[in-house]
Each structure stands twice: as C-alpha cells, then as structure tokens.
Motif scaffolding. Structure first.
Motif, mmCIF file in Angstrom:
data_model
loop_
_atom_site.group_PDB
_atom_site.id
_atom_site.type_symbol
_atom_site.label_atom_id
_atom_site.label_comp_id
_atom_site.label_asym_id
_atom_site.label_seq_id
_atom_site.Cartn_x
_atom_site.Cartn_y
_atom_site.Cartn_z
ATOM 1 N N TRP A 117 1.668 72.225 64.065
ATOM 2 C CA TRP A 117 1.166 73.224 62.572
ATOM 3 C C TRP A 117 0.210 73.795 62.432
ATOM 4 O O TRP A 117 0.173 74.702 62.591
ATOM 5 N N LEU A 118 -0.799 73.214 62.576
ATOM 6 C CA LEU A 118 -2.406 73.223 62.306
ATOM 7 C C LEU A 118 -2.562 73.947 63.163
ATOM 8 O O LEU A 118 -2.622 75.451 63.678
ATOM 9 N N ARG A 119 -2.250 74.424 65.209
ATOM 10 C CA ARG A 119 -2.663 75.154 65.254
ATOM 11 C C ARG A 119 -1.735 76.348 65.618
ATOM 12 O O ARG A 119 -2.384 77.122 65.804
ATOM 13 N N GLU A 120 -0.515 76.776 65.276
ATOM 14 C CA GLU A 120 -0.302 78.191 65.119
ATOM 15 C C GLU A 120 -0.869 78.274 63.309
ATOM 16 O O GLU A 120 -1.188 79.641 63.780
ATOM 17 N N HIS A 121 -1.090 77.815 63.071
ATOM 18 C CA HIS A 121 -1.670 78.058 61.847
ATOM 19 C C HIS A 121 -2.826 78.625 61.991
ATOM 20 O O HIS A 121 -3.321 79.732 61.680
ATOM 21 N N VAL A 122 -3.352 78.238 62.203
ATOM 22 C CA VAL A 122 -4.944 78.672 62.742
ATOM 23 C C VAL A 122 -5.484 79.364 63.702
ATOM 24 O O VAL A 122 -5.959 80.490 63.392
ATOM 25 N N THR A 127 -6.200 85.948 64.458
ATOM 26 C CA THR A 127 -5.666 86.355 64.485
ATOM 27 C C THR A 127 -5.713 87.987 63.810
ATOM 28 O O THR A 127 -5.668 88.929 64.605
ATOM 29 N N GLN A 128 -5.139 87.478 62.662
ATOM 30 C CA GLN A 128 -5.147 87.773 61.522
ATOM 31 C C GLN A 128 -6.735 88.343 61.191
ATOM 32 O O GLN A 128 -6.554 90.195 61.479
ATOM 33 N N HIS A 129 -7.557 87.795 61.393
ATOM 34 C CA HIS A 129 -8.999 88.261 60.747
ATOM 35 C C HIS A 129 -9.858 89.052 61.965
ATOM 36 O O HIS A 129 -10.580 89.594 61.986
ATOM 37 N N GLU A 130 -9.316 88.367 63.605
ATOM 38 C CA GLU A 130 -9.977 88.937 64.467
ATOM 39 C C GLU A 130 -9.434 91.166 64.344
ATOM 40 O O GLU A 130 -9.560 91.090 65.591
ATOM 41 N N SER A 131 -7.753 91.114 64.248
ATOM 42 C CA SER A 131 -7.411 92.528 64.370
ATOM 43 C C SER A 131 -8.318 92.979 63.995
ATOM 44 O O SER A 131 -8.578 93.428 63.053
ATOM 45 N N GLY A 132 -8.814 93.893 65.071
ATOM 46 C CA GLY A 132 -9.421 95.379 64.943
ATOM 47 C C GLY A 132 -10.629 95.120 65.306
ATOM 48 O O GLY A 132 -11.682 95.548 65.283
ATOM 49 N N THR A 138 -10.114 84.232 70.532
ATOM 50 C CA THR A 138 -9.044 83.175 69.988
ATOM 51 C C THR A 138 -8.990 82.205 70.609
ATOM 52 O O THR A 138 -10.391 81.982 70.671
ATOM 53 N N VAL A 139 -8.225 81.163 69.807
ATOM 54 C CA VAL A 139 -8.405 79.699 69.496
ATOM 55 C C VAL A 139 -8.654 79.373 70.742
ATOM 56 O O VAL A 139 -8.605 78.200 71.154
ATOM 57 N N THR A 140 -7.644 79.849 71.980
ATOM 58 C CA THR A 140 -8.172 79.896 73.299
ATOM 59 C C THR A 140 -9.762 80.052 74.036
ATOM 60 O O THR A 140 -9.338 78.805 75.332
ATOM 61 N N ASP A 141 -10.380 80.003 73.525
ATOM 62 C CA ASP A 141 -11.445 81.270 74.274
ATOM 63 C C ASP A 141 -12.416 79.630 74.136
ATOM 64 O O ASP A 141 -12.963 79.357 75.309
ATOM 65 N N ALA A 142 -11.598 78.277 73.105
ATOM 66 C CA ALA A 142 -12.905 76.815 72.921
ATOM 67 C C ALA A 142 -12.096 76.396 73.935
ATOM 68 O O ALA A 142 -11.761 76.069 73.931
ATOM 69 N N PRO A 143 -12.693 75.225 74.374
ATOM 70 C CA PRO A 143 -12.549 74.440 75.528
ATOM 71 C C PRO A 143 -11.274 73.441 74.138
ATOM 72 O O PRO A 143 -11.191 73.333 73.004
ATOM 73 N N ILE A 147 -11.229 72.038 70.257
ATOM 74 C CA ILE A 147 -10.625 72.251 69.590
ATOM 75 C C ILE A 147 -9.601 71.315 69.123
ATOM 76 O O ILE A 147 -9.213 71.032 67.799
ATOM 77 N N ASP A 148 -8.369 70.332 69.810
ATOM 78 C CA ASP A 148 -8.154 69.477 69.627
ATOM 79 C C ASP A 148 -9.003 68.440 68.556
ATOM 80 O O ASP A 148 -8.471 68.215 67.083
ATOM 81 N N ALA A 149 -10.497 68.259 68.466
ATOM 82 C CA ALA A 149 -11.317 67.775 67.818
ATOM 83 C C ALA A 149 -11.358 68.577 66.282
ATOM 84 O O ALA A 149 -11.270 67.156 65.242
ATOM 85 N N GLN A 150 -11.474 69.938 66.116
ATOM 86 C CA GLN A 150 -11.771 70.703 65.075
ATOM 87 C C GLN A 150 -10.453 70.335 64.216
ATOM 88 O O GLN A 150 -10.434 69.658 62.949
ATOM 89 N N LEU A 151 -8.854 70.238 65.081
ATOM 90 C CA LEU A 151 -8.052 70.013 64.354
ATOM 91 C C LEU A 151 -7.816 68.961 63.414
ATOM 92 O O LEU A 151 -7.045 68.641 62.333
ATOM 93 N N ARG A 152 -8.009 68.183 64.249
ATOM 94 C CA ARG A 152 -8.440 66.734 63.716
ATOM 95 C C ARG A 152 -9.002 66.642 62.038
ATOM 96 O O ARG A 152 -8.583 65.181 60.987
ATOM 97 N N GLY A 153 -9.697 67.056 61.562
ATOM 98 C CA GLY A 153 -10.317 66.885 61.176
ATOM 99 C C GLY A 153 -10.038 68.045 59.480
ATOM 100 O O GLY A 153 -10.820 67.632 58.539
#
Length: 208
Positions: A117-122, A127-132, A138-143, A147-153
């Motif tokens: 849920w968290l991964r889909e949410h972020v 995507t909404q705020h990078e649009s335009g 994108t989230v996948t641009d980071a290692p 990202i896994d560590a950020q989501l745990r926080g």
C-alpha cells in the motif's frame, strides 16, 4: 462553521479541488488534545478517500480508527486592501478582508502499514506532483534498498470521506466594480495574490 450560500463551492468545484490535492492539515482527537499534522495529500477517486503518510515517529497515526477526523485543505488565499475598492473613494465605508478557498473534509481515519500500500501510495503521489515537469522523477529512480528503508520510516493513512464542505470567500458580497478593483489589485501582487485573482476570474467574479 459559517458557510453562507454565496460562499459555498459547487459539487463540481469541490470535486476539482479534491482531485487537485495539495498540502493540507490533518486533525484528529488524541488522548489529551487534538493532534495536528501538515502533509501532502492525494484524492483516491476509486475509494472516495484522501490518502497521505506521516513519519512513524509521529504519534498521530496511533489515534486513527477512533473518532472523527477532519482535513483542512487550503487552495489559494490573499489579503484584500480597502484601497482596491472603487467604493472607498465614494463613501469610505470599507475595511480589509481576506479572500480564500478551502475544503473541510470529514471522515474516519484508517492506517496502512503494509509495504505494498505504501509503495503504491508514494508512487501515485509522486506521479501526480511530477506530472508536467520536463524531467519527471520516479520512485524507481532511487535505489530499491533506499526506498525500502524510507518506507519503513512512514505509516500511511486513508481518510474515508463522510462529507466535504467547500468554501470560496471571494468578495461575492461586493459590487461588480469592487470585485474588478480587487482583481486588478491582486494581479499586481505576489504569486498567491495573482492566483487568487485568477480564481476570482475563473469563478466569473470579474463579470458585471
């Protein structure tokens, strides 16, 4: 709250404001006082809910699944000087005010603490705020490990909407001449003031 009919947003305007999302204020009753957290938010049209996330260290999320929560989602706002009103030069019976647009969103708060849920949410929020943007991050641009560590926080939440009040106080109670004067004055001001003038024009308040 006081919500005169002339200041009430239409259902269509409320829907547009929800879809735009933005930076809002989450307010939930806590054990001793109100908990308030300011965060970016997105509207999930499929679930008719507002999503966000907060730091795991923030105790706010622990008070979900209880009483009613409200989100205050501001749009544009600006100070209005009496000097903008042509009527000031006629009778002088004018005072300063503040023009603004805001949503008050009430509902039940549910937390989400699972990775998917968290991964889909972020991802959706980004995507909404990078649009335009010319170059969209994108989230996948980071290692992935990062990202896994950020989501745990963080802990996600979803406000299941019960009701929404939309208010746009934009000098509807003034004469067309005064409203035009306000628009001209705000168009010369800061970014927020120019946005407020544009909102007044979009609402047809520049028309006699």
């Amino acid at each position: 709250m006081i919500l005169p009919g002339k200041f009430r947003l239409s259902d269509e305007a409320i829907d547009a404001s929800l879809r735009a999302g933005g930076f809002g204020h989450l307010i939930t009753p806590g054990p001793e006082s109100l908990e308030v957290t300011s965060i970016p938010l997105r509207y999930n049209a499929e679930n008719h809910s507002v999503e966000g996330h907060i730091a795991r260290a923030n105790p706010h999320w622990r008070y979900a699944n209880g009483g009613e929560t409200v989100i205050v989602l501001p749009a544009t706002d600006a100070y209005v000087s009496p000097d903008y009103y042509p009527s000031k030069r006629v009778h002088g019976k004018v005072v300063p005010t503040w023009n603004y647009e805001v949503l008050y969103i009430y509902g039940q708060l549910v937390t989400h603490d699972d990775d998917q849920w968290l991964r889909e949410h972020v991802t959706a929020l980004t995507t909404q705020h990078e649009s335009g943007r010319q170059k969209q991050w994108t989230v996948t641009d980071a290692p992935k490990e990062f990202i896994d560590a950020q989501l745990r926080g963080i802990v996600g939440f979803e406000l299941q909407i019960d009701r929404v009040y939309g208010k746009a106080k934009m000098n509807q109670n003034r004469s067309p001449e005064d409203r035009s004067g306000v628009i001209r004055g705000l168009e010369q001001g800061t970014h927020s003031e120019r946005e407020t003038a544009a909102a007044m024009i979009a609402a047809g308040l520049d028309e006699a």
